[in-house]
Design an enzyme around this catalytic site. Structure first.
Site, PDB file in Angstrom:
ATOM      1  N   HIS A 209      29.224  25.351  -9.757  1.00 46.69           N
ATOM      2  CA  HIS A 209      28.996  25.125  -8.554  1.00 46.69           C
ATOM      3  C   HIS A 209      28.076  25.637  -8.115  1.00 46.69           C
ATOM      4  CE1 HIS A 209      32.397  27.950  -7.435  1.00 46.69           C
ATOM      5  NE2 HIS A 209      31.736  27.378  -6.440  1.00 46.69           N
TER       6      HIS A 209
HETATM    7  C1  UD1 Z   1      30.631  28.764  -0.744  1.00 49.72           C
HETATM    8  C2  UD1 Z   1      30.626  29.285  -1.278  1.00 49.72           C
HETATM    9  C3  UD1 Z   1      30.726  29.897  -2.461  1.00 49.72           C
HETATM   10  C4  UD1 Z   1      31.758  29.982  -2.462  1.00 49.72           C
HETATM   11  C5  UD1 Z   1      32.161  28.314  -2.874  1.00 49.72           C
HETATM   12  C6  UD1 Z   1      33.680  27.624  -3.301  1.00 49.72           C
HETATM   13  C7  UD1 Z   1      28.881  30.724   0.381  1.00 49.72           C
HETATM   14  C8  UD1 Z   1      27.485  31.333   0.705  1.00 49.72           C
HETATM   15  N1  UD1 Z   1      29.067  30.254  -0.409  1.00 49.72           N
HETATM   16  O1  UD1 Z   1      29.613  27.536  -1.843  1.00 49.72           O
HETATM   17  O2  UD1 Z   1      30.228  31.336  -2.703  1.00 49.72           O
HETATM   18  O3  UD1 Z   1      31.465  29.830  -3.929  1.00 49.72           O
HETATM   19  O4  UD1 Z   1      31.994  27.828  -1.714  1.00 49.72           O
HETATM   20  O5  UD1 Z   1      33.626  26.186  -2.831  1.00 49.72           O
HETATM   21  O6  UD1 Z   1      29.323  31.018   1.236  1.00 49.72           O
HETATM   22  N2  UD1 Z   1      29.166  20.292   0.852  1.00 49.72           N
HETATM   23  C9  UD1 Z   1      30.513  19.303   1.222  1.00 49.72           C
HETATM   24  N3  UD1 Z   1      31.800  19.414   1.385  1.00 49.72           N
HETATM   25  C10 UD1 Z   1      31.982  20.057   1.753  1.00 49.72           C
HETATM   26  C11 UD1 Z   1      31.697  21.537   1.937  1.00 49.72           C
HETATM   27  C12 UD1 Z   1      30.224  21.328   1.501  1.00 49.72           C
HETATM   28  O7  UD1 Z   1      29.886  18.151   0.907  1.00 49.72           O
HETATM   29  O8  UD1 Z   1      33.425  19.853   2.035  1.00 49.72           O
HETATM   30  C13 UD1 Z   1      27.838  20.290   0.187  1.00 49.72           C
HETATM   31  C14 UD1 Z   1      27.488  20.118   1.507  1.00 49.72           C
HETATM   32  O9  UD1 Z   1      26.101  19.405   0.708  1.00 49.72           O
HETATM   33  C15 UD1 Z   1      26.867  21.103   1.014  1.00 49.72           C
HETATM   34  C16 UD1 Z   1      27.097  21.786  -0.798  1.00 49.72           C
HETATM   35  O10 UD1 Z   1      27.830  21.345  -0.433  1.00 49.72           O
HETATM   36  O11 UD1 Z   1      25.802  21.908   1.813  1.00 49.72           O
HETATM   37  C17 UD1 Z   1      27.675  22.901  -0.102  1.00 49.72           C
HETATM   38  O12 UD1 Z   1      27.998  23.680   0.340  1.00 49.72           O
HETATM   39  P1  UD1 Z   1      28.767  25.108   1.066  1.00 49.72           P
HETATM   40  O13 UD1 Z   1      29.409  25.713   1.939  1.00 49.72           O
HETATM   41  O14 UD1 Z   1      27.200  25.722   2.005  1.00 49.72           O
HETATM   42  O15 UD1 Z   1      28.271  26.006   0.352  1.00 49.72           O
HETATM   43  P2  UD1 Z   1      29.063  26.359  -1.808  1.00 49.72           P
HETATM   44  O16 UD1 Z   1      28.299  25.588  -2.518  1.00 49.72           O
HETATM   45  O17 UD1 Z   1      30.299  25.047  -1.045  1.00 49.72           O
HETATM   46  N1  UDP Z   2      39.693  25.052  -7.403  1.00 44.42           N
HETATM   47  C1  UDP Z   2      41.071  23.289  -7.429  1.00 44.42           C
HETATM   48  N2  UDP Z   2      39.896  22.635  -8.027  1.00 44.42           N
HETATM   49  C2  UDP Z   2      38.938  22.429  -8.461  1.00 44.42           C
HETATM   50  C3  UDP Z   2      38.331  24.060  -8.525  1.00 44.42           C
HETATM   51  C4  UDP Z   2      38.183  25.033  -8.363  1.00 44.42           C
HETATM   52  O1  UDP Z   2      41.327  23.428  -6.946  1.00 44.42           O
HETATM   53  O2  UDP Z   2      38.644  21.315  -8.930  1.00 44.42           O
HETATM   54  C5  UDP Z   2      40.339  26.641  -6.808  1.00 44.42           C
HETATM   55  C6  UDP Z   2      40.352  27.571  -8.509  1.00 44.42           C
HETATM   56  O3  UDP Z   2      42.160  27.287  -8.432  1.00 44.42           O
HETATM   57  C7  UDP Z   2      40.848  28.920  -7.860  1.00 44.42           C
HETATM   58  C8  UDP Z   2      39.671  28.075  -5.970  1.00 44.42           C
HETATM   59  O4  UDP Z   2      39.398  27.377  -6.340  1.00 44.42           O
HETATM   60  O5  UDP Z   2      41.148  28.780  -6.428  1.00 44.42           O
HETATM   61  C9  UDP Z   2      38.181  28.364  -7.060  1.00 44.42           C
HETATM   62  O6  UDP Z   2      36.838  28.380  -5.998  1.00 44.42           O
HETATM   63  P1  UDP Z   2      35.395  28.004  -6.423  1.00 44.42           P
HETATM   64  O7  UDP Z   2      35.340  27.731  -7.835  1.00 44.42           O
HETATM   65  O8  UDP Z   2      35.674  26.649  -5.463  1.00 44.42           O
HETATM   66  O9  UDP Z   2      35.250  29.450  -5.361  1.00 44.42           O
HETATM   67  P2  UDP Z   2      34.778  30.823  -5.754  1.00 44.42           P
HETATM   68  O10 UDP Z   2      36.081  31.761  -6.511  1.00 44.42           O
HETATM   69  O11 UDP Z   2      34.054  30.749  -6.303  1.00 44.42           O
HETATM   70  O12 UDP Z   2      34.160  31.282  -4.765  1.00 44.42           O
END
Ligand code: UD1
Ligand code: UDP
Length: 372
Positions: A209
Site C-alpha cells: 500500500h
Molecule cells: C497512511 C500513512 C502510512 C501508513 C498507512 C497505514 C501517512 C503519510 N501515511 O497511508 O504511513 O502505512 O496510513 O495504512 O500518514 N483512503 C480510504 N479510506 C480511508 C483512508 C484512506 O479510502 O479510511 C484512501 C483515500 O483515497 C486516500 C488514500 O487512501 O487518499 C490514502 O490515504 P492516506 O491516509 O493519505 O494515506 P495511506 O496511504 O493510508
Molecule cells: N492489518 C490488518 N488488516 C489488513 C492489513 C493489515 O489488520 O488487511 C494490520 C496489521 O496486522 C498491522 C497493521 O495493520 O498491525 C499495519 O498497518 P499498515 O500496513 O496499514 O501500516 P504500516 O505499519 O505500514 O504503517
C-alpha cells in the site's frame, strides 16, 4: 500543573490503533486519566471501525473527521483541529506513535504548547527521505520531549542525531503486546482461512500500500509480477487484502493483478493476524507487518528498497528485496524454508507498561486527585 487529563493520545490510522491499543489498555488498568483524539485520517470501517471492535478501544473523546487530502492539506487541517482540542484539554502529556501525518500533526501541536510530547516508536530510520513517513518520524523525534524507542538500535539512531540520552527510554515495541494479547483469540475464533479458501501453511500473504510502490504503476506492476512468479513456481495461492490507496491505483491506472493473486477487502485485525500466523511466507511493504511476521515466526520478504526495521533482517526473519521480479523470487526462495525460530528483537510484550512507567511512573488517577 495542567488542569486536563494526564495523557492525551492522538491517533488516526490503522497501525496507530493497533500499536496504541496496548497503551490505552495500560492506562485503563493503571487508572491513568487519559483522553483519546482521533484525527479521522482513516475513516473507512475496514481501516478504522473494525479495529475499535477487535482491539476493544473505547470511542474517542474527540473525533476530528479530517479525512484524506494532499500531505499539506491533510496535515494542515489536522494541526489546526488537534491544536484546538489540546489547548482546551490542557493535558500533561501528548502521546503520538509512529510516522503518519497524524503523528506529525500531534507532534507539531504539542511541541508548541506547554505540554510534554512523547513519541512512541521513536528512532526508526530508513534513511530514505523520499518516504513521507521518514520525514514525519525524523521531525517528531526532534521536537519530542520523551522518546520511547522500541530497540537499542533505535536508541543508537537517536543518539547519532544528537538527541540527548535523558530523553530516550527503550521500551520494546507495543506491536508485541498486541500480538501476544490477540494471537490466541485469532487462532480460536477467526474463520478467515475458510472464508478466503486457503489451508494453513499452504498460501502466501501479500500487503502492498505504500505510496512509493502503488502510486507508480510500473513499480506496482513489477511488484505484483514478482510475487505472482514465485507463487506460480511453488504452486501456492496469494491472498492480498487490498488497502484503499492500492485499490484506487489498480482501478485508475489499470495495473493488472495476475491470476495467482486473490484480492480481498482489507481484513479486520484478528483475521489478518491469523493469516500472518498461518502463511507460508509474507510479502509486504508495511512496517507493522514486517514486525508482526517476525514476532509470529513467519518468514517475510519486504517489497521495498530499504527498511527502518533492520532488526528483522539481522535475526534472519526478513529479506529486503525491492520490487524487481527476479530479486523478489530470489528473496522468497531464500526465506521460504526458514524455520521461524529466530530471536524476537522487539521485546517481551510489556512495552505499553514501560511506556507508562517512563511517562507517568506509578501515578494513577487517584494519586492525581490527591495532588491537584
Ligand atoms: C497512511 C500513512 C502510512 C501508513 C498507512 C497505514 C501517512 C503519510 N501515511 O497511508 O504511513 O502505512 O496510513 O495504512 O500518514 N483512503 C480510504 N479510506 C480511508 C483512508 C484512506 O479510502 O479510511 C484512501 C483515500 O483515497 C486516500 C488514500 O487512501 O487518499 C490514502 O490515504 P492516506 O491516509 O493519505 O494515506 P495511506 O496511504 O493510508
Ligand atoms: N492489518 C490488518 N488488516 C489488513 C492489513 C493489515 O489488520 O488487511 C494490520 C496489521 O496486522 C498491522 C497493521 O495493520 O498491525 C499495519 O498497518 P499498515 O500496513 O496499514 O501500516 P504500516 O505499519 O505500514 O504503517
Amino acid at each position: 500543573m495542567s488542569a486536563g487529563p494526564v495523557v492525551c493520545i492522538v491517533l488516526g490510522t490503522r497501525p496507530e490503533l493497533v500499536k496504541l491499543a496496548p497503551v490505552i489498555r495500560a492506562c485503563e488498568r493503571r487508572g491513568v486519566d487519559y483522553s483519546l483524539v482521533h484525527t479521522g485520517q482513516h475513516y473507512s470501517r475496514a481501516l478504522d471501525g473494525v479495529f475499535f471492535d477487535d482491539l476493544s478501544i473505547p470511542e474517542p473523546d474527540h473525533h476530528l473527521g479530517v479525512g484524506s487530502g494532499s500531505h499539506a492539506e491533510q496535515t494542515g487541517e489536522m494541526i489546526e483541529a488537534v491544536e484546538a482540542v489540546v489547548a482546551d484539554e490542557d493535558p500533561e502529556i501528548v502521546v503520538v506513535q509512529g510516522d503518519t501525518n497524524s503523528s506529525l500533526a500531534g507532534g507539531v501541536v504539542a511541541s508548541k504548547l506547554p505540554t510534554t510530547l512523547a513519541h512512541v516508536e521513536a528512532g526508526l530510520r530508513s534513511y530514505d527521505r523520499e518516504m513521507p513517513e521518514e520525514v514525519n518520524r525524523v521531525l517528531v523525534d526532534h521536537v519530542a520531549d520523551s522518546l520511547l524507542a522500541p530497540t537499542e538500535r533505535a536508541r543508537e539512531n537517536l543518539r547519532a542525531e544528537g538527541l540527548p540520552d535523558e530523553r530516550i527510554v527503550v521500551t520494546g515495541n507495543t506491536v508485541v503486546d498486541a500480538v501476544r494479547e490477540h494471537a490466541r483469540v485469532a487462532a480460536d475464533r477467526s474463520t478467515v482461512l475458510d472464508d478466503v479458501g486457503v489451508e494453513a501453511g499452504e498460501f502466501l500473504l501479500l500487503t502492498a500500500h505504500r505510496q512509493e510502490n502503488v502510486d507508480d504503476p510500473d513499480r506496482f506492476g513489477r511488484l505484483l509480477e514478482g510475487v505472482a512468479r514465485y507463487a506460480d513456481r511453488v504452486g501456492l495461492p496469494v491472498v492480498y487484502p487490498v488497502h484503499p490507496r492500492a485499490a484506487e491505483r489498480i482501478e485508475s491506472s489499470g495495473v493488472d493483478v495476475p491470476d495467482a493473486i486473490r484480492t480481498v477487502e482489507p481484513l479486520r485485525y484478528l483475521d489478518f493476524l491469523r493469516l500472518e500466523d498461518d502463511a507460508a511466507l509474507v510479502f509486504t511493504d508495511s512496517g507493522g507487518v514486517q514486525e508482526e511476521a517476525c514476532v509470529l515466526g513467519t518468514p517475510c520478504v519486504t517489497l521495498r528498497d530499504s527498511t527502518e526495521r533492520p532488526e528483522t533482517v539481522t535475526v534472519g526473519a526478513n529479506r529486503v528485496a525491492g520490487v524487481d521480479p527476479e530479486s523478489v523470487v530470489a528473496a522468497a526462495e531464500a526465506m521460504c524454508d526458514r524455520p521461524g525460530d529466530w530471536e524476537n528483537p522487539f521485546g517481551d510484550g510489556d512495552a505499553a507498561d514501560r511506556v507508562l512507567d517512563a511517562l507517568v511512573g506509578s501515578r494513577s488517577e487517584s494519586d492525581r486527585e490527591v495532588t491537584t
